[in-house]
Design an enzyme around this catalytic site. Structure first.
Site, PDB file in Angstrom:
ATOM      1  CG  ASN A  65      23.318   9.122  50.817  1.00 16.81           C
ATOM      2  OD1 ASN A  65      22.668   9.664  49.916  1.00 16.81           O
ATOM      3  ND2 ASN A  65      24.630   9.244  50.929  1.00 16.81           N
ATOM      4  CE  LYS A  99      26.865   4.862  50.106  1.00 17.04           C
ATOM      5  NZ  LYS A  99      27.742   6.011  50.130  1.00 17.04           N
ATOM      6  NE  ARG A 123      24.884  13.586  50.793  1.00 15.10           N
ATOM      7  CZ  ARG A 123      25.527  13.294  49.682  1.00 15.10           C
ATOM      8  NH1 ARG A 123      25.469  12.080  49.175  1.00 15.10           N
ATOM      9  NH2 ARG A 123      26.254  14.206  49.095  1.00 15.10           N
ATOM     10  CG  HIS A 132      31.725  17.457  49.755  1.00 21.44           C
ATOM     11  ND1 HIS A 132      32.710  17.745  48.836  1.00 21.44           N
ATOM     12  CD2 HIS A 132      31.185  16.277  49.381  1.00 21.44           C
ATOM     13  CE1 HIS A 132      32.765  16.789  47.928  1.00 21.44           C
ATOM     14  NE2 HIS A 132      31.846  15.881  48.244  1.00 21.44           N
ATOM     15  CG  LEU A 147      41.325  16.310  49.453  1.00 20.35           C
ATOM     16  CD1 LEU A 147      42.845  16.225  49.518  1.00 20.35           C
ATOM     17  CD2 LEU A 147      40.886  17.389  48.465  1.00 20.35           C
ATOM     18  N   GLY A 148      37.666  13.238  48.096  1.00 21.17           N
ATOM     19  CA  GLY A 148      37.198  11.897  47.762  1.00 21.17           C
ATOM     20  C   GLY A 148      37.029  11.846  46.260  1.00 21.17           C
ATOM     21  CG  ASN A 149      34.915   9.491  42.593  1.00 19.24           C
ATOM     22  OD1 ASN A 149      35.960   9.604  41.932  1.00 19.24           O
ATOM     23  ND2 ASN A 149      33.778   9.105  42.066  1.00 19.24           N
ATOM     24  N   GLY A 150      34.422  12.899  44.768  1.00 19.35           N
ATOM     25  CA  GLY A 150      34.073  14.322  44.686  1.00 19.35           C
ATOM     26  C   GLY A 150      34.984  15.040  45.672  1.00 19.35           C
ATOM     27  NE  ARG A 209      30.676  15.996  40.215  1.00 15.04           N
ATOM     28  CZ  ARG A 209      30.535  15.661  41.488  1.00 15.04           C
ATOM     29  NH1 ARG A 209      31.391  16.080  42.407  1.00 15.04           N
ATOM     30  NH2 ARG A 209      29.514  14.926  41.862  1.00 15.04           N
ATOM     31  CG  ASP A 211      41.068   3.727  42.629  1.00 15.50           C
ATOM     32  OD1 ASP A 211      41.823   4.275  43.465  1.00 15.50           O
ATOM     33  OD2 ASP A 211      40.463   2.671  42.844  1.00 15.50           O
ATOM     34  NE  ARG A 262      42.094   2.716  46.238  1.00 16.52           N
ATOM     35  CZ  ARG A 262      40.952   2.299  46.756  1.00 16.52           C
ATOM     36  NH1 ARG A 262      40.958   1.618  47.874  1.00 16.52           N
ATOM     37  NH2 ARG A 262      39.806   2.557  46.174  1.00 16.52           N
ATOM     38  CD  GLU A 312      38.812   9.740  55.956  1.00 16.90           C
ATOM     39  OE1 GLU A 312      38.751   8.519  56.200  1.00 16.90           O
ATOM     40  OE2 GLU A 312      37.792  10.448  55.789  1.00 16.90           O
ATOM     41  CD  GLU A 350      29.804  13.291  54.032  1.00 19.34           C
ATOM     42  OE1 GLU A 350      30.442  12.255  53.736  1.00 19.34           O
ATOM     43  OE2 GLU A 350      29.432  14.114  53.192  1.00 19.34           O
TER      44      GLU A 350
HETATM   45  P1  AMP Z   1      35.577   8.627  48.690  1.00 20.81           P
HETATM   46  O1  AMP Z   1      34.761   9.229  47.577  1.00 20.81           O
HETATM   47  O2  AMP Z   1      35.694   9.537  49.888  1.00 20.81           O
HETATM   48  O3  AMP Z   1      35.170   7.243  49.048  1.00 20.81           O
HETATM   49  O4  AMP Z   1      37.082   8.510  48.125  1.00 20.81           O
HETATM   50  C1  AMP Z   1      37.383   7.768  46.983  1.00 20.81           C
HETATM   51  C2  AMP Z   1      38.802   8.097  46.550  1.00 20.81           C
HETATM   52  O5  AMP Z   1      39.724   7.774  47.611  1.00 20.81           O
HETATM   53  C3  AMP Z   1      39.285   7.295  45.326  1.00 20.81           C
HETATM   54  O6  AMP Z   1      39.971   8.149  44.430  1.00 20.81           O
HETATM   55  C4  AMP Z   1      40.246   6.303  45.935  1.00 20.81           C
HETATM   56  O7  AMP Z   1      41.238   5.943  45.041  1.00 20.81           O
HETATM   57  C5  AMP Z   1      40.843   7.128  47.057  1.00 20.81           C
HETATM   58  N1  AMP Z   1      41.537   6.286  48.030  1.00 20.81           N
HETATM   59  C6  AMP Z   1      41.021   5.377  48.878  1.00 20.81           C
HETATM   60  N2  AMP Z   1      42.016   4.751  49.565  1.00 20.81           N
HETATM   61  C7  AMP Z   1      43.194   5.289  49.110  1.00 20.81           C
HETATM   62  C8  AMP Z   1      44.573   5.061  49.415  1.00 20.81           C
HETATM   63  N3  AMP Z   1      44.954   4.153  50.314  1.00 20.81           N
HETATM   64  N4  AMP Z   1      45.495   5.788  48.741  1.00 20.81           N
HETATM   65  C9  AMP Z   1      45.115   6.718  47.826  1.00 20.81           C
HETATM   66  N5  AMP Z   1      43.846   6.970  47.503  1.00 20.81           N
HETATM   67  C10 AMP Z   1      42.885   6.267  48.137  1.00 20.81           C
END
Ligand code: AMP
Length: 399
Positions: A7, A14, A88, A177, A206-209, A238, A279, A281, A330, A381
């Site tokens: 990637n 990566k 990728r 995605h 649901l991640g950063n993207g 975004r 973030d 968290r 997750e 992925e």
């Molecule tokens: P990714 O892009 O899939 O790696 O996801 C990143 C996002 O996941 C960030 O906003 C992190 O804050 C969030 N994240 C990771 N672990 C947790 C957790 N235990 N509780 C809430 N959000 C989390």
């Protein structure tokens, strides 16, 4: 057969090395800050973690270093031992509807798509070119983020803009995605022991993207990202959906250029724009302390998500399951709970104890009464890229 998954980002690479078909991970890691004075190399394998800080000039240099390190740790004698390399590739436009063996024509097609993904496709090509220079005989496969969504119908992928924009400039919705949405929908069918063809689900990456996808019988019929990954949900940095009139209005108010406004919408908006952090968290923690901007960011994130789930449930007619994946999907029990609290109109009900359980495996989190099932399924992925690369090499190259 050993398959290397790459990637490539503009300054990072990566990698993950698999034994196929078992999908055993032999090594994985990251080369970052490529082109800077001190680049960083991280490698995890069946031995002590290796880390090094040294200049890495470009992607080819990064691969040369890996080819030297791998034999030293008994990981792989040489790149010549690889059965294939899976890349990728972010944008496949309308040219690619499935993973594809890379040859000169495919490479040119990926290059021709650069205007649609000016940051990503050039970086992906750097990885492809670097590997070709080192081991030209090794088969390489491109797996596209957009390919899974090529099954969308015209009314789903068109924007209501002058048709010449589509014909001349390929302005339409592509979605991203795709590898993740494909994987978790297929996993759902496997875990439920049900044919994928008969399953209707909404997958939430649901991640950063972040993006949502409506999957009918294993095919994407709608997704929230568009021409670029900016459309749709509120994301880490975004904005997601926005009145297109905001661009010109902000330009008139501030004199900022289109490039600057685009950068702000991609890098300074979303959770970060509202609460100063991308973030989830941090947002959750600050919300617990009574921080108003963190609460707004969280509520905005969930509200937008709920609108999409409602709309996609209508598109699917029958909703068998909702699948959560990505870092937030997750791991964030609060996001899942807040979303499901607003989905009672769909008869969706979470099992609160299952939702709170801290686990990393795939698991159901719905109550016995819920009309649709709810699942948390960790995405993979790289695993899909390794599988697709292995499959294409077996079908087309070997024998
Ligand atoms: P990714 O892009 O899939 O790696 O996801 C990143 C996002 O996941 C960030 O906003 C992190 O804050 C969030 N994240 C990771 N672990 C947790 C957790 N235990 N509780 C809430 N959000 C989390």
């Amino acid at each position: 057969m050993k398959i290397l998954v790459l990637n490539s980002g503009s300054s990072s690479l990566k990698f993950k090395l698999y034994e196929m078909p078992s999908k055993k991970v032999l090594a994985q890691g990251l080369v970052e800050r490529i082109g800077e004075e001190r680049s960083l190399i991280h490698l995890r394998y069946d031995g002590p973690t290796y880390e090094s800080s040294e200049p890495v000039h470009d992607h080819r240099h990064a691969l040369e270093i890996l080819e030297k390190i791998f034999p030293r740790f008994g990981i792989l004698p040489s790149f010549k031992e690889l059965g294939g390399v899976g890349h990728r590739v972010v944008h496949g436009g309308e040219s690619f509807t499935a993973p594809t063996l890379i040859d000169a024509t495919v490479r040119s097609a990926i290059e021709a798509l650069i205007p649609l993904a000016p940051l990503h496709n050039p970086a992906n090509l750097m990885g492809i070119d670097a590997f070709t220079a080192l081991a030209p005989e090794t088969p390489q496969v491109a797996v596209f983020d957009t390919a899974f969504h090529q099954s969308m119908s015209p009314e789903a992928y068109h924007y209501a803009v002058p048709d010449s924009w589509y014909r001349e400039w390929k302005v339409r919705r592509y979605g991203f995605h795709g590898t993740s949405h494909f994987y978790v929908s297929r996993e759902l069918a496997r875990l439920k022991d049900t044919p994928l063809e008969g399953l209707n689900c909404i997958t939430l990456h649901l991640g950063n993207g972040a993006s949502v996808c409506a999957v009918r019988g294993g095919k994407s019929i709608e997704t929230s990202m568009g021409l670029t990954p900016l459309e749709g949900l509120v994301m880490g940095t975004r904005s997601g959906d926005l009145d297109p009139g905001v661009h010109y209005y902000i330009h008139r108010c501030t004199g900022k250029s289109p490039e600057e406004i685009d950068r702000i919408l991609n890098k300074e908006s979303g959770l970060k724009g509202i609460a100063g952090s991308n973030d989830m968290r941090v947002i959750q923690h600050r919300m617990e302390q009574g921080d108003e901007s963190a609460k707004l960011a969280f509520d905005l994130f969930v509200h937008r998500l709920r609108k999409y789930v409602g709309a996609y449930a209508v598109l699917l007619d029958r909703l068998d399951a909702l699948v959560f994946t990505g870092g937030i999907g997750e791991h964030s029990a609060p996001v899942r709970q807040a979303l499901c609290k607003g989905l009672t109109a769909l008869g969706i009900e979470l099992d609160l104890a299952a939702n709170e359980a801290v686990r990393t495996d795939a698991r159901p989190v719905h109550s016995a009464e819920s009309r649709s099932e709810l699942w948390v399924i960790p995405t993979d992925e790289e695993g899909v890229i390794a599988e697709e690369c292995y499959r294409l090499v077996e079908e087309n190259v070997k024998g």
